[in-house]
Design an enzyme around this catalytic site. Structure first.
Site, PDB file in Angstrom:
ATOM      1  CE1 TYR A 119       0.451   3.697   6.341  1.00  0.00           C
ATOM      2  CE2 TYR A 119       0.375   1.297   6.244  1.00  0.00           C
ATOM      3  CZ  TYR A 119      -0.237   2.523   6.072  1.00  0.00           C
ATOM      4  OH  TYR A 119      -1.540   2.581   5.632  1.00  0.00           O
ATOM      5  CB  VAL A 178      -7.026   0.106  -1.701  1.00  0.00           C
ATOM      6  CG1 VAL A 178      -8.007   0.593  -2.760  1.00  0.00           C
ATOM      7  CG2 VAL A 178      -7.752  -0.602  -0.572  1.00  0.00           C
ATOM      8  CB  THR A 189      -5.224   4.814  -3.314  1.00  0.00           C
ATOM      9  OG1 THR A 189      -4.278   4.384  -2.325  1.00  0.00           O
ATOM     10  CG2 THR A 189      -6.611   4.301  -2.945  1.00  0.00           C
TER      11      THR A 189
END
Ligand SMILES: NC(=O)c1ccc[n+]([C@@H]2O[C@H](COP(=O)([O-])OP(=O)(O)OC[C@H]3O[C@@H](n4cnc5c(N)ncnc54)[C@H](O)[C@@H]3O)[C@@H](O)[C@H]2O)c1
Length: 267
Positions: free
Chosen positions: A161, A196, A198
């Site tokens: 990533y 964050v 999410t």
């Protein structure tokens, strides 16, 4: 009109059906822009666009798989046709696959690179083509790529990533240099969001615990907060407001750079 406003601007937000992209689409609309959401999640994307339109903004949905060139051509054409132009492109669509380097699966890594690197590259390609003077929209604009704090720090299990987001960071600068040199009238910047919570953010915390790097997902979150001078996780609105800034004329001399929106976690 204030330099902070986006009245009359037309924006396409990829991966805008949910999460950060949804908040970015909402914030751009709140600042006055017309918004097109592009995503592979047709039902959710349509609902999100309807939600934004309820508040009186112009918002629509178009199917977009960022890894697919024909899909990009169709989505840009739909945006220009339905909104009447294209001034802002937010390359937000992305996926995250958590793995230790010793366990990297080539198929997973290729999928990650396809969405995060090829998807963002194609977005810049077709966005620049549409925005430059001879393009379908033709009035210049602002492209904002969503990189990550993972492009600026070394956090375990984020090898693939981080590599993909570092590529986004570097490509941003090249695109800005080319656009400037060739007179496209397009600024290209990226942001590095911090963690964050999410769907993606929570998946990372869970995966880090599963891999034995932290005792629990909560401990992984605590570690991130501990590394963050602002002392908290990010919120979707933190990222959305930064995108509005980079889309607006308030950032008119900001070009070819990355803005850390991470509470100070990275560098
Ligand atoms: N959440 C975080 O902590 C965090 C931190 C740093 C960076 N980011 C980046 O922010 C962006 C948004 O993340 P999020 O947390 O909202 O994730 P999310 O998983 O909640 O949302 C991602 C959206 O992208 C869409 N998408 C995935 N593949 C796509 C494709 N091929 N074509 C079109 N759309 C596609 C998904 O359908 C989804 O709507 C990503 O690029 C991510 O890497 C997130």
């Amino acid at each position: 009109m204030s330099v902070w406003e986006l009245n009359g601007r037309k924006a396409l937000v990829t991966g805008g059906a949910r999460g950060l992209g949804q908040a970015m689409a909402e914030a751009l609309a709140g600042a006055g822009a017309s918004v097109m959401i592009g995503d592979v999640l047709d039902e959710l994307g349509t609902e999100t666009a309807q939600l934004i339109a309820k508040d009186g903004a112009t918002a629509a949905f178009t199917h977009l798989d960022v890894t697919d060139e024909a899909s990009w051509e169709a989505a840009i054409a739909a945006t220009v046709a339905e909104l009447g132009g294209l001034d802002v492109l937010v390359n937000n669509a992305g996926i995250e696959i958590t793995s230790l380097m010793v366990d990297i699966d080539p198929a997973d890594l290729r999928r990650l690179l396809d969405v995060n690197v090829v998807g963002t590259a194609l977005g810049m390609k077709h966005g620049l083509r549409a925005m430059r003077p001879d393009g379908a929209a033709g009035t210049g604009g602002s492209i904002i790529n969503i990189a990550s704090v993972a492009a600026t720090i070394a956090f375990p299990a984020l090898g693939g990533y981080s590599g993909s987001k570092s590529a986004v960071d570097r490509m941003t600068r090249i695109a800005a240099a080319e656009a400037g040199k060739l007179g496209y009238g397009v600024r290209v910047n990226c942001i590095y969001p911090g963690l964050v919570p999410t769907a993606m953010g929570m998946q990372l915390a869970n995966d880090c615990a599963r891999l034995g790097l932290f005792e629990s997902p909560e401990a992984a979150v605590e570690a991130v907060v501990g590394l963050t001078p602002s002392g908290r996780l990010g919120e979707v609105s933190d990222m959305a407001d930064a995108v509005v800034f980079l889309a607006s004329d308030a950032s008119r001399f900001v070009n070819g750079t990355g803005l850390a929106v991470d509470g100070g976690m990275g560098s």
